[in-house]
Design a protein around this motif. Sequence first.
Motif, short mmCIF file in Angstrom:
data_model
loop_
_atom_site.label_atom_id
_atom_site.label_comp_id
_atom_site.label_asym_id
_atom_site.label_seq_id
_atom_site.Cartn_x
_atom_site.Cartn_y
_atom_site.Cartn_z
N LEU A 20 -1.45 -3.38 -7.31
CA LEU A 20 -3.12 -3.15 -7.01
C LEU A 20 -3.70 -4.35 -7.76
O LEU A 20 -4.16 -3.61 -8.56
CB LEU A 20 -3.64 -1.89 -7.08
CG LEU A 20 -4.96 -1.45 -6.69
CD1 LEU A 20 -4.72 -1.15 -5.17
CD2 LEU A 20 -5.27 0.33 -7.24
N CYS A 74 4.18 6.33 -8.33
CA CYS A 74 2.61 6.65 -8.11
C CYS A 74 2.33 8.08 -8.73
O CYS A 74 3.20 8.67 -10.06
CB CYS A 74 2.74 7.32 -6.49
SG CYS A 74 4.35 8.47 -5.87
N SER A 119 1.52 1.82 -8.38
CA SER A 119 0.14 2.12 -7.53
C SER A 119 0.92 2.14 -6.33
O SER A 119 0.03 2.42 -5.14
CB SER A 119 -1.21 1.70 -7.76
OG SER A 119 -1.21 1.84 -8.96
N THR A 130 -3.55 2.83 1.95
CA THR A 130 -3.59 3.57 2.82
C THR A 130 -2.75 4.20 3.69
O THR A 130 -1.85 4.11 3.99
CB THR A 130 -5.02 2.61 4.08
OG1 THR A 130 -3.86 1.78 4.13
CG2 THR A 130 -5.44 1.97 2.78
N LYS A 152 -1.91 4.53 -3.97
CA LYS A 152 -2.64 3.98 -3.66
C LYS A 152 -2.96 3.32 -1.85
O LYS A 152 -3.96 2.85 -1.16
CB LYS A 152 -3.34 2.77 -4.24
CG LYS A 152 -3.36 3.79 -5.98
CD LYS A 152 -5.05 4.64 -6.13
CE LYS A 152 -5.08 4.76 -7.67
NZ LYS A 152 -6.16 5.65 -7.14
N LYS A 163 -9.88 -3.86 -6.34
CA LYS A 163 -9.22 -3.59 -5.05
C LYS A 163 -8.65 -1.77 -5.16
O LYS A 163 -8.68 -1.88 -6.55
CB LYS A 163 -8.17 -4.13 -4.30
CG LYS A 163 -9.13 -5.38 -3.06
CD LYS A 163 -7.59 -5.55 -2.30
CE LYS A 163 -7.98 -7.11 -1.26
NZ LYS A 163 -7.35 -7.11 -0.49
N LYS A 164 -9.45 -1.19 -4.60
CA LYS A 164 -9.37 0.19 -4.19
C LYS A 164 -8.46 1.00 -3.67
O LYS A 164 -8.04 2.59 -4.57
CB LYS A 164 -10.71 1.65 -4.77
CG LYS A 164 -11.48 1.14 -5.24
CD LYS A 164 -12.92 2.13 -4.84
CE LYS A 164 -14.26 1.61 -5.98
NZ LYS A 164 -15.20 2.66 -5.79
N SER A 165 -7.34 0.00 -2.99
CA SER A 165 -6.21 0.99 -2.22
C SER A 165 -5.48 -0.32 -2.00
O SER A 165 -6.32 -1.67 -2.03
CB SER A 165 -6.64 1.43 -0.51
OG SER A 165 -7.62 0.15 0.03
N LYS A 181 0.22 11.88 -1.65
CA LYS A 181 -1.06 11.58 -1.61
C LYS A 181 -0.01 10.39 -0.62
O LYS A 181 -0.37 9.23 0.37
CB LYS A 181 -2.02 10.28 -2.14
CG LYS A 181 -2.26 10.84 -3.44
CD LYS A 181 -3.98 11.16 -2.50
CE LYS A 181 -4.97 11.46 -3.57
NZ LYS A 181 -5.44 11.61 -2.49
#
Length: 314
Positions: A67, A131, A102, A107, A105, A71-73, A136
């Motif tokens: 990641l 993860c 990650s 989308t 994360k 950025k968050k995603s 998620k």
Amino acid sequence: MSINAIIGHDSVKIQAASSIEKGRFSHAHIIVGEEGIGKSIIAKEIAIKLLDKEKNKQYVDIVEFKLQKDKKSIGIDEIKNIIEETNKKPYEGNKKVILLYSADKMTEAAQNAFLKTIEEPPKGIFIILLCEKLEKILDTIKSRCQIYKLNRLNEEEMLLFLKNRFPDTSEDEIKIVNAFSDGIPGRAERFMEDASLKEIRNNTVNILKGICKNKLEDSLIYEDFLLKYKGEWQEVLTWFLSYIRDILVYKETGNNELIINIDKIDEIKDMAEMFSFNKLNGIINIIKDTRKKLERNVNPVLVFDSMLVKMQEV
């Protein structure tokens, strides 16, 4: 280090090593576990074994995607880059391993874009997703992956890890770090290497000492400290509970050997004399309430102010 040399996670190591040796290692996998539990170490050792290599070093056919810091995603553009990489032939042999950190994360759109590649990657391509929160990940992806869940190390495994990783550390400090780590090797490493955690540890005991003396102003001095480390609130609350545990144990038994924070034994003895059981239990409840509020993203300024005042008044 080989996969079998990693401390803990025995069932995962045995299962992965066996399937690789028998040529039955499937093309897509998910490794799930808390931060610092050892996901990346396990994943890299699996990748090295898949490539039939010996040394733990960088290989051109082990490709890592992380990641981006800003950025968050992980979006569709990043997934397109990963898919493009999976379609490139291995450089050195007939296998390539893609590690996606990650992965939780991603989308939903990115996961859907990645689904076909995960289901049917090119021959010789192995995809490993790492993860923390398996929920998620879309069910459609999980159903196409072999899932490995990493659990916290037990006390024996954790002590072995600490003695191997920090051979010159005293027994007392090993005891402290082991308690703080709570079975997560990465937490232990961070405590030994990150000075900020030592500052957190020292200031939390000072806050309790101020509360113990019924001097609200002494505790409020630490408002700036709490706000400075608002992003580390879990560590702050962990140390509060660690000291309160020691105070309660000493009040009950008077036995130094049962104390975790043995280097703070003088402070613990003093507070054990001054704090009542009711007040200690009240502080524990305040900390639990504080944790719930911070998990709900309530303003840390308000939460910490309220916590300090309630600790003094309980």
